[in-house]
Design a protein around this motif. Structure first.
Motif, PDB file in Angstrom:
ATOM      1  N   LEU A 132      76.449  -1.091  51.447  1.00 27.89           N
ATOM      2  CA  LEU A 132      76.861  -0.122  52.464  1.00 27.89           C
ATOM      3  C   LEU A 132      78.342   0.207  52.351  1.00 27.89           C
ATOM      4  CD1 LEU A 132      74.831  -1.381  55.558  1.00 27.89           C
ATOM      5  CD2 LEU A 132      74.369   0.638  54.142  1.00 27.89           C
ATOM      6  N   LYS A 133      79.171  -0.794  52.099  1.00 31.39           N
ATOM      7  CA  LYS A 133      80.609  -0.538  51.925  1.00 31.39           C
ATOM      8  C   LYS A 133      80.827   0.460  50.795  1.00 31.39           C
ATOM      9  CE  LYS A 133      82.494  -4.926  53.557  1.00 31.39           C
ATOM     10  NZ  LYS A 133      83.117  -6.192  53.166  1.00 31.39           N
ATOM     11  N   ASP A 134      80.202   0.215  49.659  1.00 27.80           N
ATOM     12  CA  ASP A 134      80.341   1.117  48.515  1.00 27.80           C
ATOM     13  C   ASP A 134      79.822   2.512  48.843  1.00 27.80           C
ATOM     14  OD1 ASP A 134      81.427  -0.940  47.008  1.00 27.80           O
ATOM     15  OD2 ASP A 134      79.553  -1.366  45.934  1.00 27.80           O
ATOM     16  N   TYR A 135      78.671   2.580  49.488  1.00 27.60           N
ATOM     17  CA  TYR A 135      78.065   3.878  49.785  1.00 27.60           C
ATOM     18  C   TYR A 135      78.922   4.673  50.764  1.00 27.60           C
ATOM     19  CZ  TYR A 135      74.592   7.457  50.443  1.00 27.60           C
ATOM     20  OH  TYR A 135      73.946   8.675  50.473  1.00 27.60           O
ATOM     21  N   PHE A 136      79.430   4.003  51.804  1.00 22.30           N
ATOM     22  CA  PHE A 136      80.257   4.687  52.799  1.00 22.30           C
ATOM     23  C   PHE A 136      81.576   5.175  52.203  1.00 22.30           C
ATOM     24  CE2 PHE A 136      78.204   2.026  56.430  1.00 22.30           C
ATOM     25  CZ  PHE A 136      77.045   2.785  56.349  1.00 22.30           C
ATOM     26  N   GLU A 137      82.055   4.519  51.167  1.00 19.61           N
ATOM     27  CA  GLU A 137      83.274   4.983  50.485  1.00 19.61           C
ATOM     28  C   GLU A 137      83.010   6.244  49.675  1.00 19.61           C
ATOM     29  OE1 GLU A 137      84.953   1.850  48.115  1.00 19.61           O
ATOM     30  OE2 GLU A 137      85.320   0.578  49.848  1.00 19.61           O
ATOM     31  N   LYS A 138      81.802   6.362  49.132  1.00 13.77           N
ATOM     32  CA  LYS A 138      81.464   7.486  48.268  1.00 13.77           C
ATOM     33  C   LYS A 138      80.896   8.683  49.029  1.00 13.77           C
ATOM     34  CE  LYS A 138      80.315   4.342  44.520  1.00 13.77           C
ATOM     35  NZ  LYS A 138      79.215   3.669  43.853  1.00 13.77           N
ATOM     36  N   GLU A 139      80.155   8.414  50.090  1.00 13.69           N
ATOM     37  CA  GLU A 139      79.464   9.468  50.831  1.00 13.69           C
ATOM     38  C   GLU A 139      79.857   9.430  52.303  1.00 13.69           C
ATOM     39  OE1 GLU A 139      77.512  11.756  49.532  1.00 13.69           O
ATOM     40  OE2 GLU A 139      77.326  10.901  47.532  1.00 13.69           O
ATOM     41  N   LYS A 140      79.916  10.589  52.907  1.00 10.26           N
ATOM     42  CA  LYS A 140      80.210  10.661  54.327  1.00 10.26           C
ATOM     43  C   LYS A 140      78.898  10.484  55.097  1.00 10.26           C
ATOM     44  CE  LYS A 140      82.624  13.309  57.784  1.00 10.26           C
ATOM     45  NZ  LYS A 140      83.374  14.506  58.116  1.00 10.26           N
ATOM     46  N   VAL A 141      78.872   9.452  55.936  1.00  8.18           N
ATOM     47  CA  VAL A 141      77.689   9.141  56.746  1.00  8.18           C
ATOM     48  C   VAL A 141      78.120   9.155  58.202  1.00  8.18           C
ATOM     49  CG1 VAL A 141      75.946   7.392  57.282  1.00  8.18           C
ATOM     50  CG2 VAL A 141      76.651   7.761  54.904  1.00  8.18           C
ATOM     51  N   GLU A 142      77.410   9.901  59.029  1.00  5.78           N
ATOM     52  CA  GLU A 142      77.788   9.976  60.438  1.00  5.78           C
ATOM     53  C   GLU A 142      76.953   9.080  61.334  1.00  5.78           C
ATOM     54  OE1 GLU A 142      75.452  13.688  62.497  1.00  5.78           O
ATOM     55  OE2 GLU A 142      77.240  14.160  61.350  1.00  5.78           O
ATOM     56  N   LEU A 143      75.778   8.661  60.853  1.00  2.90           N
ATOM     57  CA  LEU A 143      74.884   7.875  61.682  1.00  2.90           C
ATOM     58  C   LEU A 143      74.018   6.987  60.797  1.00  2.90           C
ATOM     59  CD1 LEU A 143      73.558   7.335  64.507  1.00  2.90           C
ATOM     60  CD2 LEU A 143      72.031   9.269  63.989  1.00  2.90           C
ATOM     61  N   VAL A 144      73.824   5.751  61.237  1.00  4.77           N
ATOM     62  CA  VAL A 144      72.927   4.828  60.555  1.00  4.77           C
ATOM     63  C   VAL A 144      71.784   4.518  61.507  1.00  4.77           C
ATOM     64  CG1 VAL A 144      72.677   2.513  59.587  1.00  4.77           C
ATOM     65  CG2 VAL A 144      74.756   3.837  59.145  1.00  4.77           C
ATOM     66  N   LEU A 145      70.573   4.671  61.021  1.00  7.73           N
ATOM     67  CA  LEU A 145      69.375   4.334  61.780  1.00  7.73           C
ATOM     68  C   LEU A 145      68.885   2.978  61.310  1.00  7.73           C
ATOM     69  CD1 LEU A 145      67.567   7.764  61.475  1.00  7.73           C
ATOM     70  CD2 LEU A 145      69.059   6.987  63.334  1.00  7.73           C
ATOM     71  N   ILE A 146      68.615   2.100  62.242  1.00  8.77           N
ATOM     72  CA  ILE A 146      68.138   0.762  61.908  1.00  8.77           C
ATOM     73  C   ILE A 146      66.764   0.601  62.543  1.00  8.77           C
ATOM     74  CG2 ILE A 146      68.574  -1.710  62.085  1.00  8.77           C
ATOM     75  CD1 ILE A 146      71.589  -0.954  62.400  1.00  8.77           C
ATOM     76  N   GLY A 147      65.788   0.289  61.714  1.00  5.63           N
ATOM     77  CA  GLY A 147      64.424   0.137  62.204  1.00  5.63           C
ATOM     78  C   GLY A 147      64.316  -0.958  63.247  1.00  5.63           C
ATOM     79  N   GLU A 148      63.485  -0.685  64.253  1.00  2.00           N
ATOM     80  CA  GLU A 148      63.222  -1.649  65.317  1.00  2.00           C
ATOM     81  C   GLU A 148      61.758  -2.063  65.221  1.00  2.00           C
ATOM     82  OE1 GLU A 148      64.013  -2.075  70.094  1.00  2.00           O
ATOM     83  OE2 GLU A 148      64.075  -0.096  69.195  1.00  2.00           O
ATOM     84  N   PRO A 149      61.520  -3.253  64.655  1.00  2.00           N
ATOM     85  CA  PRO A 149      60.134  -3.680  64.442  1.00  2.00           C
ATOM     86  C   PRO A 149      59.476  -4.132  65.737  1.00  2.00           C
ATOM     87  CG  PRO A 149      61.621  -5.411  63.749  1.00  2.00           C
ATOM     88  CD  PRO A 149      62.472  -4.243  64.175  1.00  2.00           C
ATOM     89  N   LYS A 150      58.357  -3.512  66.051  1.00  2.00           N
ATOM     90  CA  LYS A 150      57.626  -3.860  67.269  1.00  2.00           C
ATOM     91  C   LYS A 150      56.161  -4.116  66.935  1.00  2.00           C
ATOM     92  CE  LYS A 150      60.495  -1.278  70.493  1.00  2.00           C
ATOM     93  NZ  LYS A 150      60.483  -0.284  71.577  1.00  2.00           N
ATOM     94  N   GLN A 151      55.564  -4.940  67.760  1.00  2.00           N
ATOM     95  CA  GLN A 151      54.129  -5.178  67.682  1.00  2.00           C
ATOM     96  C   GLN A 151      53.402  -3.995  68.332  1.00  2.00           C
ATOM     97  OE1 GLN A 151      53.118  -7.837  66.055  1.00  2.00           O
ATOM     98  NE2 GLN A 151      55.041  -8.965  66.013  1.00  2.00           N
ATOM     99  N   VAL A 152      52.107  -3.962  68.210  1.00  2.00           N
ATOM    100  CA  VAL A 152      51.312  -2.883  68.801  1.00  2.00           C
ATOM    101  C   VAL A 152      51.542  -2.814  70.310  1.00  2.00           C
ATOM    102  CG1 VAL A 152      48.959  -2.036  69.177  1.00  2.00           C
ATOM    103  CG2 VAL A 152      49.583  -3.023  66.983  1.00  2.00           C
ATOM    104  N   ASP A 153      51.711  -3.966  70.960  1.00  2.00           N
ATOM    105  CA  ASP A 153      51.894  -3.993  72.417  1.00  2.00           C
ATOM    106  C   ASP A 153      53.325  -3.686  72.854  1.00  2.00           C
ATOM    107  OD1 ASP A 153      53.282  -6.297  71.776  1.00  2.00           O
ATOM    108  OD2 ASP A 153      52.006  -7.647  72.932  1.00  2.00           O
ATOM    109  N   GLY A 154      54.227  -3.372  71.905  1.00  2.00           N
ATOM    110  CA  GLY A 154      55.594  -3.003  72.233  1.00  2.00           C
ATOM    111  C   GLY A 154      56.598  -4.139  72.194  1.00  2.00           C
ATOM    112  N   THR A 155      56.129  -5.378  72.045  1.00  2.00           N
ATOM    113  CA  THR A 155      57.063  -6.498  71.948  1.00  2.00           C
ATOM    114  C   THR A 155      57.657  -6.533  70.548  1.00  2.00           C
ATOM    115  OG1 THR A 155      55.311  -8.039  71.291  1.00  2.00           O
ATOM    116  CG2 THR A 155      55.802  -7.882  73.650  1.00  2.00           C
ATOM    117  N   HIS A 156      58.842  -7.138  70.438  1.00  2.00           N
ATOM    118  CA  HIS A 156      59.506  -7.207  69.139  1.00  2.00           C
ATOM    119  C   HIS A 156      58.813  -8.198  68.208  1.00  2.00           C
ATOM    120  CE1 HIS A 156      62.976  -5.435  71.379  1.00  2.00           C
ATOM    121  NE2 HIS A 156      62.961  -4.705  70.282  1.00  2.00           N
ATOM    122  N   SER A 157      58.877  -7.890  66.916  1.00  2.00           N
ATOM    123  CA  SER A 157      58.302  -8.777  65.912  1.00  2.00           C
ATOM    124  C   SER A 157      59.291  -9.891  65.596  1.00  2.00           C
ATOM    125  CB  SER A 157      57.953  -8.004  64.639  1.00  2.00           C
ATOM    126  OG  SER A 157      59.123  -7.709  63.921  1.00  2.00           O
TER     127      SER A 157
END
Length: 135
Positions: free
Chosen positions: A41-66
């Motif tokens: 990420l450090k290398d990528y952010f130096e080379k490319e302009k990124v305004e937002l990072v999306l981080i996956g939120e793993p959830k079970q079928v019932d909505g609780t976190h994995s």
């Protein structure tokens, strides 16, 4: 213009996807060893302009976190320290691995190619990014 980057964080591997500069197209970028994610990420952010990072939120079928959520929270805490000005959001990643596998089947990949877990992670990150873009 800046890109949006999506992360499908895993214990061993992390899939990464990115938009084009106009934020119209989501494309798989790569899969990196999770141990190497911060330096990537450090290398990528130096080379490319990124305004937002999306981080996956793993959830079970019932909505609780994995079980992976605890690792992700640890990563987020480190991310905020290393990249204090970078904005990030969480995106529900329920079923992304199943959708990625189905995408591989639909694309005509052979069974041996579908066993490539790194490719599944990269496609999952792309699905996370598409979910965000097209909501």
């Amino acid at each position: 213009m800046a890109r949006i980057l999506a992360i499908d964080y895993g214990a061993k591997r992390t899939g990464i996807a990115v938009t084009d500069e106009l934020k119209l197209i989501a494309s798989g970028l790569t899969t990196v060893r999770t141990h190497d994610l911060e330096s990537f990420l450090k290398d990528y952010f130096e080379k490319e302009k990124v305004e937002l990072v999306l981080i996956g939120e793993p959830k079970q079928v019932d909505g609780t976190h994995s079980e992976n959520e605890e690792r992700i929270i640890h990563f987020i805490n480190r991310f905020k320290k290393v990249f204090p000005t970078m904005q990030f959001e969480r995106v529900d990643e329920r079923f992304t691995s199943k959708m990625a596998f189905q995408t591989m089947i639909d694309s005509g990949l052979k069974k041996k190619q579908r066993q490539n877990k790194a490719l599944v992670d990269e496609i999952s990150a792309t699905i996370i990014l598409q979910t965000y873009l097209y909501r």
